[in-house]
Design a protein around this motif. Structure first.
Motif, mmCIF file in Angstrom:
data_model
loop_
_atom_site.group_PDB
_atom_site.id
_atom_site.type_symbol
_atom_site.label_atom_id
_atom_site.label_comp_id
_atom_site.label_asym_id
_atom_site.label_seq_id
_atom_site.Cartn_x
_atom_site.Cartn_y
_atom_site.Cartn_z
ATOM 1 N N THR A 27 0.828 -1.201 0.000
ATOM 2 C CA THR A 27 0.000 0.000 0.000
ATOM 3 C C THR A 27 0.860 1.248 0.000
ATOM 4 N N GLN A 28 1.889 1.271 0.827
ATOM 5 C CA GLN A 28 2.756 2.434 0.908
ATOM 6 C C GLN A 28 3.510 2.655 -0.391
ATOM 7 N N ILE A 69 -2.987 10.220 -2.187
ATOM 8 C CA ILE A 69 -4.308 9.687 -1.833
ATOM 9 C C ILE A 69 -4.762 8.683 -2.874
ATOM 10 N N ALA A 70 -4.615 9.031 -4.129
ATOM 11 C CA ALA A 70 -5.048 8.131 -5.195
ATOM 12 C C ALA A 70 -4.258 6.823 -5.157
ATOM 13 N N GLY A 71 -2.920 6.941 -5.030
ATOM 14 C CA GLY A 71 -2.097 5.742 -5.000
ATOM 15 C C GLY A 71 -2.377 4.880 -3.790
ATOM 16 N N ILE A 74 -5.649 2.868 -4.165
ATOM 17 C CA ILE A 74 -5.520 1.732 -5.078
ATOM 18 C C ILE A 74 -4.812 0.580 -4.381
ATOM 19 N N GLY A 75 -3.723 0.880 -3.684
ATOM 20 C CA GLY A 75 -2.984 -0.168 -2.997
ATOM 21 C C GLY A 75 -3.827 -0.883 -1.962
ATOM 22 N N ASN A 76 -4.585 -0.124 -1.175
ATOM 23 C CA ASN A 76 -5.446 -0.706 -0.156
ATOM 24 C C ASN A 76 -6.555 -1.541 -0.781
ATOM 25 N N TYR A 77 -7.113 -1.033 -1.870
ATOM 26 C CA TYR A 77 -8.203 -1.722 -2.581
ATOM 27 C C TYR A 77 -7.719 -3.089 -3.077
ATOM 28 N N ILE A 212 -5.701 -15.498 -14.325
ATOM 29 C CA ILE A 212 -6.660 -14.393 -14.254
ATOM 30 C C ILE A 212 -5.920 -13.222 -13.633
ATOM 31 N N LYS A 213 -5.600 -12.231 -14.450
ATOM 32 C CA LYS A 213 -4.901 -11.044 -13.948
ATOM 33 C C LYS A 213 -5.927 -9.959 -13.650
ATOM 34 N N ILE A 214 -5.865 -9.430 -12.442
ATOM 35 C CA ILE A 214 -6.823 -8.412 -11.982
ATOM 36 C C ILE A 214 -6.066 -7.089 -11.863
ATOM 37 N N ILE A 215 -6.527 -6.094 -12.601
ATOM 38 C CA ILE A 215 -5.806 -4.830 -12.751
ATOM 39 C C ILE A 215 -6.695 -3.679 -12.291
ATOM 40 N N PRO A 216 -6.208 -2.825 -11.408
ATOM 41 C CA PRO A 216 -7.039 -1.711 -10.933
ATOM 42 C C PRO A 216 -7.295 -0.692 -12.032
ATOM 43 N N ILE A 217 -8.474 -0.096 -11.992
ATOM 44 C CA ILE A 217 -8.802 0.994 -12.915
ATOM 45 C C ILE A 217 -8.505 2.301 -12.192
#
Length: 221
Positions: A27-28, A69-71, A74-77, A212-217
Motif C-alpha cells: 500500500t505504501q 491519496i489516489a495511490g 488503489i494499494g489498499n483496494y 486471471i490477472k486483476i488490474i485496478p482501474i
C-alpha cells in the motif's frame, strides 16, 4: 530555465528519498508512486502558473497530497481483494494467488479445470470460479485478463487454439456469474510462454495453466 529545472529536480529527489527512507508495504509503495507523480505534476503547474520557485514548491506539495491519496487507495483496494482471494482459494487444488505491485495474478493448473485436449470446464472447477467471480463482483473497479497456456505437446497451431478456447471458457463462466463482460478480455498464448521446462512431465504440468490477472482501474484513466 536552468533554475526552474534545478528546483523541479530538487523536488523530485526529495520525494523519492523520503519514499525510500524506510521499508514500505504494498500500500505504501502505491502511495509513494502516486505521490511522485502528483508532485511532478504539481511542480510543473506551480511553475507554469506562478513562474517562480515558491509556486513550484507549493504546487509540488499540493500535487503530492492528491497523488498520494489516489495511490494509497488503489494499494489498499487491491490488498483487500488479494486477501479475500487468498482466503477463498486457500484449499483449492492447483490454484495460487500472487500480488504483482498493484495487480493480482490468480493461476489455475489447466489439469484441474479441464480434461486432456478439452476446453470444457470440469464440474469441480465451478466452485473455485464461483469464488473468484464473487470477489470480482464486490470489487468492480478492476479489469480482468484471462490467459490460457499449454505445454509444447502437439502442434503449435493446435496448442494456440486450445489455449484460446480454455481462456474463453473461463471468461464465459465468470460472466455467467454476473461479472460485466466489458471488464474481461480473454486470450490464448499456446506454448509460447512456458514457466518451466517442457522436457519433464512436472514442467509440462506447470506450463498447462489459465491465469486471471486483476488490474485496478485508475481514476481518470
Amino acid at each position: 530555465m536552468m533554475k526552474r529545472n534545478s528546483v523541479f529536480l530538487f523536488v523530485m529527489i526529495a520525494f523519492t528519498l523520503s519514499a525510500c527512507a524506510t521499508p514500505m508495504t504494498q500500500t505504501q509503495k502505491g502511495a509513494a508512486v502516486g505521490t511522485g507523480v502528483g508532485a511532478a505534476t504539481g511542480a510543473l503547474l506551480g511553475q507554469a502558473i506562478g513562474r517562480d520557485t515558491t509556486s513550484t514548491v507549493l504546487g509540488a506539495v499540493a500535487g503530492a497530497a492528491a497523488g498520494g491519496i489516489a495511490g494509497g487507495l488503489i494499494g489498499n483496494y487491491m490488498e483487500k481483494q488479494e486477501r479475500e482471494l487468498q482466503q477463498a482459494l486457500a484449499d483449492a487444488e492447483g490454484a495460487s494467488v500472487e500480488r504483482q505491485q498493484n495487480e493480482i495474478l490468480v493461476t489455475f493448473k489447466s489439469d484441474v479445470l479441464f480434461d486432456v485436449d478439452s476446453a470444457r470446464l470440469k464440474a469441480g472447477a465451478y466452485e473455485d470460479i464461483d469464488q473468484v467471480a464473487d470477489i470480482l463482483n464486490r470489487y468492480p473497479e478492476t479489469r480482468v485478463r484471462v490467459s490460457g497456456f499449454t505445454d509444447s505437446t502437439g502442434s503449435e497451431e493446435y496448442n494456440l487454439q486450445l489455449s484460446e478456447d480454455r481462456a474463453l471458457a473461463v471468461k464465459d463462466a465468470i460472466v455467467d456469474r454476473g461479472v460485466a463482460p466489458k471488464r474481461i478480455a480473454a486470450r490464448g498464448f499456446g506454448e509460447s510462454k512456458p514457466v518451466a521446462s517442457n522436457a519433464t512431465e512436472a514442467g509440462r504440468q506447470l506450463n498447462r495453466r489459465v491465469t486471471i490477472k486483476i488490474i485496478p482501474i485508475e481514476k481518470g484513466k
